[in-house]
Design an enzyme around this catalytic site. Structure first.
Site, mmCIF file in Angstrom:
data_model
loop_
_atom_site.group_PDB
_atom_site.id
_atom_site.type_symbol
_atom_site.label_atom_id
_atom_site.label_comp_id
_atom_site.label_asym_id
_atom_site.label_seq_id
_atom_site.Cartn_x
_atom_site.Cartn_y
_atom_site.Cartn_z
ATOM 1 N N GLU A 149 0.749 3.771 1.945
ATOM 2 C CA GLU A 149 1.194 4.098 3.309
ATOM 3 C C GLU A 149 2.472 3.334 3.646
ATOM 4 O O GLU A 149 3.398 3.868 4.248
ATOM 5 C CB GLU A 149 0.114 3.737 4.341
ATOM 6 N N CYS A 189 -2.539 -2.212 6.967
ATOM 7 C CA CYS A 189 -1.887 -0.940 7.320
ATOM 8 C C CYS A 189 -2.240 -0.518 8.748
ATOM 9 O O CYS A 189 -1.404 0.041 9.452
ATOM 10 C CB CYS A 189 -2.282 0.152 6.337
ATOM 11 N N CYS A 236 -6.142 0.329 5.138
ATOM 12 C CA CYS A 236 -6.692 -1.027 5.134
ATOM 13 C C CYS A 236 -6.325 -1.731 6.450
ATOM 14 O O CYS A 236 -5.579 -1.204 7.274
ATOM 15 C CB CYS A 236 -6.161 -1.798 3.933
ATOM 16 N N CYS A 267 0.840 -1.192 0.000
ATOM 17 C CA CYS A 267 0.000 0.000 0.000
ATOM 18 C C CYS A 267 0.882 1.252 0.000
ATOM 19 O O CYS A 267 2.042 1.217 0.423
ATOM 20 C CB CYS A 267 -0.883 0.032 1.240
HETATM 21 ZN ZN LIG Z 1 -3.025 -0.677 3.329
#
Ligand SMILES: [Zn+2]
Length: 132
Positions: free
Chosen positions: A58, A94, A91, A56
């Protein structure tokens, strides 16, 4: 919940710039940008690296910050779309990373009532605890 500051709006703009410069029209592999402000004042950005088990945005931003020696984090945000027009929440994976690395970091979120910040640790109650 905390209201956004001018610094937060600057962070959102940096995340938007990261995806605007790297948005992948052809393969849709890069569609999310993230920006992480560290307590040092530095901002690190990332875009998602899409694959079956991709990273991701992040995570890419956090990895860039850690690679540069940062260990104290202030605020993080992720945005989706060609111009990063949509602020999206982290998510589940994360959220676990944020809880483990930066439980006191603020996360910028968006709802129908507007944009605001919450503590990362508040996004994952009853979470798995890594052993020390
Ligand atoms: Zn994520």
């Amino acid at each position: 919940m905390m209201l956004l500051t001018e610094r937060d709006r600057e962070l959102i703009a940096r995340a938007q710039e990261a995806i605007r410069l790297n948005y992948d029209e052809k393969t849709q592999r890069h569609t999310v940008g993230a920006a992480l402000r560290c307590k040092s004042g530095e901002i690190y950005v990332g875009v998602n690296v899409y694959s079956l088990h991709g990273a991701c945005a992040e995570q890419v931003a956090i990895g860039a910050a850690v690679t540069h020696g940062e260990r104290d984090f202030e605020t993080i945000v992720a945005v989706r779309g060609r111009r990063g027009e949509e602020i999206i929440p982290p998510c589940g994976n994360c959220r676990q990373i944020l809880r483990d690395y930066m439980p006191d970091c603020d996360v910028i979120l968006s709802t129908d009532e507007g944009n605001f910040k919450v503590r990362a640790s508040d996004l994952l109650p009853f979470s798995h605890q890594m052993e020390d």
